[in-house]
Design an enzyme around this catalytic site. Structure first.
Site, short mmCIF file in Angstrom:
data_model
loop_
_atom_site.label_atom_id
_atom_site.label_comp_id
_atom_site.label_asym_id
_atom_site.label_seq_id
_atom_site.Cartn_x
_atom_site.Cartn_y
_atom_site.Cartn_z
N TYR A 1 0.84 -1.21 0.00
CA TYR A 1 0.00 0.00 0.00
C TYR A 1 0.87 1.25 0.00
O TYR A 1 0.52 2.26 -0.60
CB TYR A 1 -0.96 -0.02 1.19
CG TYR A 1 -1.94 -1.17 1.09
CD1 TYR A 1 -3.02 -1.11 0.21
CD2 TYR A 1 -1.76 -2.34 1.83
CE1 TYR A 1 -3.91 -2.18 0.08
CE2 TYR A 1 -2.63 -3.42 1.70
CZ TYR A 1 -3.70 -3.32 0.83
OH TYR A 1 -4.56 -4.38 0.70
N GLU B 1 5.76 7.58 -10.29
CA GLU B 1 6.56 6.70 -11.14
C GLU B 1 6.05 6.74 -12.59
O GLU B 1 6.83 6.84 -13.54
CB GLU B 1 6.35 5.30 -10.57
CG GLU B 1 7.38 4.30 -10.85
CD GLU B 1 7.02 3.01 -10.11
OE1 GLU B 1 6.47 2.12 -10.76
OE2 GLU B 1 7.25 2.91 -8.89
N HIS C 1 17.15 9.48 -40.76
CA HIS C 1 18.61 9.46 -40.84
C HIS C 1 19.12 8.40 -41.82
O HIS C 1 20.34 8.28 -42.03
CB HIS C 1 19.23 9.18 -39.46
CG HIS C 1 19.30 10.39 -38.57
ND1 HIS C 1 18.21 10.88 -37.90
CD2 HIS C 1 20.34 11.21 -38.24
CE1 HIS C 1 18.56 11.94 -37.18
NE2 HIS C 1 19.84 12.16 -37.37
#
Ligand SMILES: Cc1cc2nc3c(=O)[nH]c(=O)nc-3n(C[C@H](O)[C@H](O)[C@H](O)COP(=O)(O)OP(=O)(O)OC[C@H]3O[C@@H](n4cnc5c(N)ncnc54)[C@H](O)[C@@H]3O)c2cc1C
Length: 387
Positions: free
Chosen positions: A236, A245, A341
């Protein structure tokens, strides 16, 4: 609706960009990667700039920032700073968790050290049996031993463990069949990286980020004050840092996608074919237009979630959507940047290949994009839980 950053936030964004441009040179990155993605020099500089204290209260030597400041830092550092891995684990996990749940003695001891760049934290949750269903598979356990504990188990993919001074380890302390819910009976422990019985094996990863490890805990003896937060409530406690996060995972992906877009735009203005710059070709412009548009949408989502979190408002769905979308957009942007590229895009001499490898992580960690979709289906679409 106010979409503007404050003056201080704009200054922080500018300072991070300048730090990456001037101090995280390709030479510094190459050296850090050769030495295991580790740069003590950059770590010290980040401490001097007050960035390692961003999640920490000024009372404990921190700079007292909020999640928006952390997102600005992570977004800016992600493409250029090889120390962003330990920044994530130390500042976002270690600093935040100790700040939220630590005892006064733990706060006094750890927080000023984190802010001063004197200690690195790692977070050991994922197990060999799986990360998505970690509660279902958790084998790591700690048993009481006198006043203290004995820890046994194995963890996977613990980032920055090789140089972590402390690992936050998630372990079962009450048997699964003795609790009603899988989330009950789990406790967080702060384990010194050099404790007897801790060993690790570095995993060779595609992702050029700080070392990633399998970590083994074999009869590790811990004192009573190694417990972080309340015994049995560890899972918890972790939930309280989940939104951070996810927001910061989204911010890292956003930074990588943006760096890839900027590199591709520059290249498209310089590279020529058929007597004109490739940026004049409609196909290339469409790639760049899509990248710019998707990154703009991802930026709005990441900072909306960060703003909600900074206001103390509910943002579980918004944070999950932001991390999932930003990770997908970043991988698409890096892939397009490689295409723009041409052959050079697949060369390790070209930054966009490194951005792609870094961006790919965020579709898997800290939670997979499939699991994000499950959560959005359940919490936002209000459909039955699918897992
Ligand atoms: C570079 C890197 C660094 C990491 N750093 C850390 C760290 O510092 N600390 C830490 O504890 N962990 C860390 N992780 C682990 C990360 O959190 C896990 O990889 C992640 O949670 C997924 O777990 P798994 O890899 O075991 O995949 P699994 O859980 O085995 O999943 C495998 C696949 O099945 C899918 N799946 C599983 N269940 C469902 C479902 N219900 N519905 C749909 N699809 C499902 C997943 O989405 C995935 O595609 C790191 C990982 C990486 C790659």
């Amino acid at each position: 609706v106010d979409f503007d950053l404050t003056l201080e936030q704009q200054q922080l964004r500018h300072a991070v960009r300048e730090f990456v441009r001037k101090e995280c040179t390709p030479e510094v990155i190459r050296r850090a990667m050769a030495e295991g993605h580790h740069s003590k020099v950059l770590w010290r500089r980040m401490a001097e700039l007050g960035w390692l204290g961003v999640a920490i209260d000024e009372r404990y030597g921190g700079s007292g920032g909020d999640i928006i400041d952390m997102a600005l830092l992570v977004e800016g550092l992600a493409p250029g700073d090889p120390a962003v891995g330990p920044f994530f684990t130390t500042v976002c996990f270690g600093g935040k968790s100790v700040g939220y749940f630590g005892s006064e003695a733990q706060k006094e001891f750890f927080l000023s050290r984190i802010a001063g760049g004197e200690c690195v934290f790692a977070l050991s949750i994922t197990e060999p049996g799986g990360g998505t269903d970690v509660l279902g598979v958790m084998q790591t356990r700690a048993e009481r031993d006198g006043d203290g504990w004995v820890l046994n188990g194995a963890k996977m993919f613990t980032s920055a463990a090789q140089r972590a001074d402390y690992l936050v380890v998630v372990a079962r302390t009450t048997r699964r069949d003795a609790v009603k819910k899988a989330a009950e009976g789990i406790t967080l422990f702060i384990v010194p990286g050099k404790a007897q019985g801790v060993s690790m094996r570095k995993i060779d990863m595609l992702v050029p980020i700080e070392d990633t490890n399998a970590v083994f805990y074999d009869q590790v003896r811990l004192p009573a004050d190694a417990v972080l937060g309340e015994e049995g409530r560890g899972f918890y406690h972790l939930l309280a840092t989940l939104n951070n996060e996810r927001i910061l995972g989204g911010a890292a992906a956003l930074g990588l996608g943006t760096a890839a877009y900027e590199a591709a735009l520059l290249y498209s203005r310089q590279r020529t074919a058929f007597g004109k710059i490739i940026g004049q070709m409609q196909a290339i412009q469409h790639y760049l237009a899509d990248m710019a548009t998707e990154l703009d949408a991802a930026r709005l989502m990441v900072y909306r979630a960060a703003w909600l979190q900074s206001q103390g408002r509910e943002c579980g769905v918004e944070a999950t959507m932001a991390k999932m979308y930003a990770a997908d957009v970043a991988v698409r942007a890096c892939d397009r940047a490689i295409q723009i590229h041409g052959g050079m895009g697949l060369s390790n001499e070209c930054e966009v290949a490194r951005y792609w490898r870094l961006a790919r992580l965020w579709q898997i960690g800290p939670i997979t994009n499939e699991q994000c979709r499950n959560i959005i289906g359940q919490l936002h679409c209000e459909l039955p839980r699918s897992y």
